[in-house]
Motif scaffolding. Sequence first.
Motif, short mmCIF file in Angstrom:
data_model
loop_
_atom_site.label_atom_id
_atom_site.label_comp_id
_atom_site.label_asym_id
_atom_site.label_seq_id
_atom_site.Cartn_x
_atom_site.Cartn_y
_atom_site.Cartn_z
N SER A 157 -0.95 5.56 -3.58
CA SER A 157 -0.59 4.13 -3.67
C SER A 157 0.80 3.88 -3.08
O SER A 157 1.02 2.89 -2.39
N LYS A 158 1.73 4.79 -3.33
CA LYS A 158 3.11 4.56 -2.86
C LYS A 158 3.27 4.88 -1.37
O LYS A 158 4.03 4.21 -0.67
N TRP A 159 2.54 5.89 -0.86
CA TRP A 159 2.53 6.11 0.60
C TRP A 159 1.91 4.87 1.26
O TRP A 159 2.39 4.39 2.29
N GLY A 160 0.84 4.36 0.66
CA GLY A 160 0.13 3.21 1.23
C GLY A 160 1.03 1.98 1.30
O GLY A 160 1.13 1.33 2.34
N ILE A 161 1.72 1.68 0.19
CA ILE A 161 2.51 0.45 0.17
C ILE A 161 3.76 0.60 1.05
O ILE A 161 4.23 -0.37 1.66
N THR A 162 4.27 1.82 1.15
CA THR A 162 5.43 2.05 2.02
C THR A 162 5.04 1.80 3.47
O THR A 162 5.77 1.14 4.23
N THR A 163 3.87 2.30 3.85
CA THR A 163 3.41 2.10 5.23
C THR A 163 3.16 0.62 5.50
O THR A 163 3.55 0.08 6.54
N PHE A 164 2.52 -0.04 4.53
CA PHE A 164 2.28 -1.50 4.69
C PHE A 164 3.62 -2.22 4.92
O PHE A 164 3.75 -3.05 5.83
N ALA A 165 4.61 -1.90 4.09
CA ALA A 165 5.91 -2.58 4.19
C ALA A 165 6.56 -2.31 5.55
O ALA A 165 7.17 -3.21 6.15
N ASN A 166 6.42 -1.08 6.05
CA ASN A 166 7.03 -0.73 7.34
C ASN A 166 6.40 -1.55 8.48
O ASN A 166 7.10 -1.96 9.40
N VAL A 167 5.08 -1.76 8.41
CA VAL A 167 4.43 -2.55 9.46
C VAL A 167 4.77 -4.03 9.29
O VAL A 167 5.08 -4.74 10.26
N LEU A 168 4.76 -4.49 8.02
CA LEU A 168 5.09 -5.90 7.76
C LEU A 168 6.48 -6.24 8.32
O LEU A 168 6.70 -7.31 8.89
N ARG A 169 7.41 -5.28 8.16
CA ARG A 169 8.78 -5.50 8.68
C ARG A 169 8.75 -5.83 10.17
O ARG A 169 9.43 -6.74 10.64
N GLN A 170 7.91 -5.08 10.90
CA GLN A 170 7.82 -5.31 12.36
C GLN A 170 7.23 -6.69 12.65
O GLN A 170 7.64 -7.37 13.57
N GLU A 171 6.26 -7.10 11.82
CA GLU A 171 5.55 -8.35 12.09
C GLU A 171 6.37 -9.60 11.74
O GLU A 171 6.23 -10.62 12.39
N VAL A 172 7.17 -9.50 10.67
CA VAL A 172 7.83 -10.73 10.18
C VAL A 172 9.29 -10.86 10.61
O VAL A 172 9.93 -11.87 10.29
N ALA A 173 9.78 -9.88 11.36
CA ALA A 173 11.18 -9.96 11.82
C ALA A 173 11.40 -11.26 12.60
O ALA A 173 12.45 -11.89 12.52
N LYS A 174 10.37 -11.67 13.35
CA LYS A 174 10.51 -12.89 14.19
C LYS A 174 10.69 -14.15 13.34
O LYS A 174 11.13 -15.18 13.84
N HIS A 175 10.35 -14.08 12.05
CA HIS A 175 10.55 -15.23 11.15
C HIS A 175 11.86 -15.08 10.34
O HIS A 175 12.05 -15.78 9.35
N ASN A 176 12.67 -14.10 10.72
CA ASN A 176 13.92 -13.87 10.00
C ASN A 176 13.66 -13.43 8.55
O ASN A 176 14.38 -13.81 7.64
N ILE A 177 12.59 -12.65 8.36
CA ILE A 177 12.27 -12.13 7.03
C ILE A 177 12.61 -10.64 7.01
O ILE A 177 12.16 -9.88 7.89
N LYS A 178 13.39 -10.25 6.02
CA LYS A 178 13.80 -8.84 5.90
C LYS A 178 12.87 -8.12 4.91
O LYS A 178 12.41 -8.73 3.93
N ILE A 179 12.64 -6.84 5.16
CA ILE A 179 11.77 -6.04 4.29
C ILE A 179 12.50 -4.75 3.92
O ILE A 179 13.00 -4.04 4.81
#
Length: 259
Positions: A157-179
């Motif tokens: 679960s924690k490897w999974g959520i860490t990976t999700f967060a790492n990809v989300l960071r790449q996707e939402v940077a353009k909206h000025n959202i930090k992860i």
Amino acid sequence: MSKNILITGASSGIGKAVALEFAKREAAKNHLILVARNQAKLDVVAEEVKALGASVSTFTADLGKKEDIAKLFTYLEKEVQSLDLVLNNAGLGYVKEAIALSDDEVEQIIDVNVIGMILVAKKAAAMMAKQGYGHIIFTSSLAGYIYLPTWSVYCASKWGITTFANVLRQEVAKHNIKITTVHPGPVQTEFFDPNKANVDLKKSEGSMPAIPVEDVSIAIYDIAYTGTERIFCPPKLKTAAEMFRLFPKFMAKMFAKLA
Ligand SMILES: NC(=O)c1ccc[n+]([C@@H]2O[C@H](COP(=O)([O-])OP(=O)(O)OC[C@H]3O[C@@H](n4cnc5c(N)ncnc54)[C@H](OP(=O)(O)O)[C@@H]3O)[C@@H](O)[C@H]2O)c1
């Protein structure tokens, strides 16, 4: 205008400590929205937060249920409209070998630690994208970098959520959202309540002592609204995580001894 801070898993442990940290440090600037299943415990935390001068509301939700998460966001869109910071933190673990875990226990861990966290993050990120800023902090774990016996589903679960967060960071940077992902080792919270996680924390004290919960809440407060991508609590665990990445066989043997 005050900042709206959503904290999941705020009825105890790390979530509660972070709520109190924000209330203590800059009470007048924050409106805290505290979420968990246990309303009585949320009320106690809300009273402590109020006594420190911060404004607070509570919302009861089972974050393992997508209907409850939908209701939470309907409430947020109506009542607070904007979200400055989210601590995506609610989670649990059962410490047993995989074959001893019941199907229900497996489902609970994945529903809350993975699906619940993903749905909260996805909906929070959509609100933040509209407003053009925001910060989502995920409570992952050292278990999001290493693996060891009796923690199989929790590690997954924690490897999974860490990976999700790492990809989300790449996707939402353009909206000025930090992860940010937070990776604590053992922490003194109710997580290790024998009725919850089925583990005696005192037995592991020699190998990796549990740190006070305030060490984590202060570390989280310090990186709020910054672009820090990940933190380890205590910071020296970063070396263990890095060693695990470089020498997985050797490090897996060492951690297996701890288990
Ligand atoms: N303690 C550690 O050693 C440690 C180390 C690394 C990472 N973590 C992570 O830190 C996070 C917080 O854990 P903690 O140590 O603070 O443990 P805790 O004291 O047991 O707190 C867990 C929180 O999550 C909430 N929660 C659990 N299941 C939920 C559900 N289905 N719906 C909504 N809320 C739920 C609990 O509230 P209710 O019971 O009221 O719902 C509680 O507020 C977890 O993600 C955990 O994996 C903990």
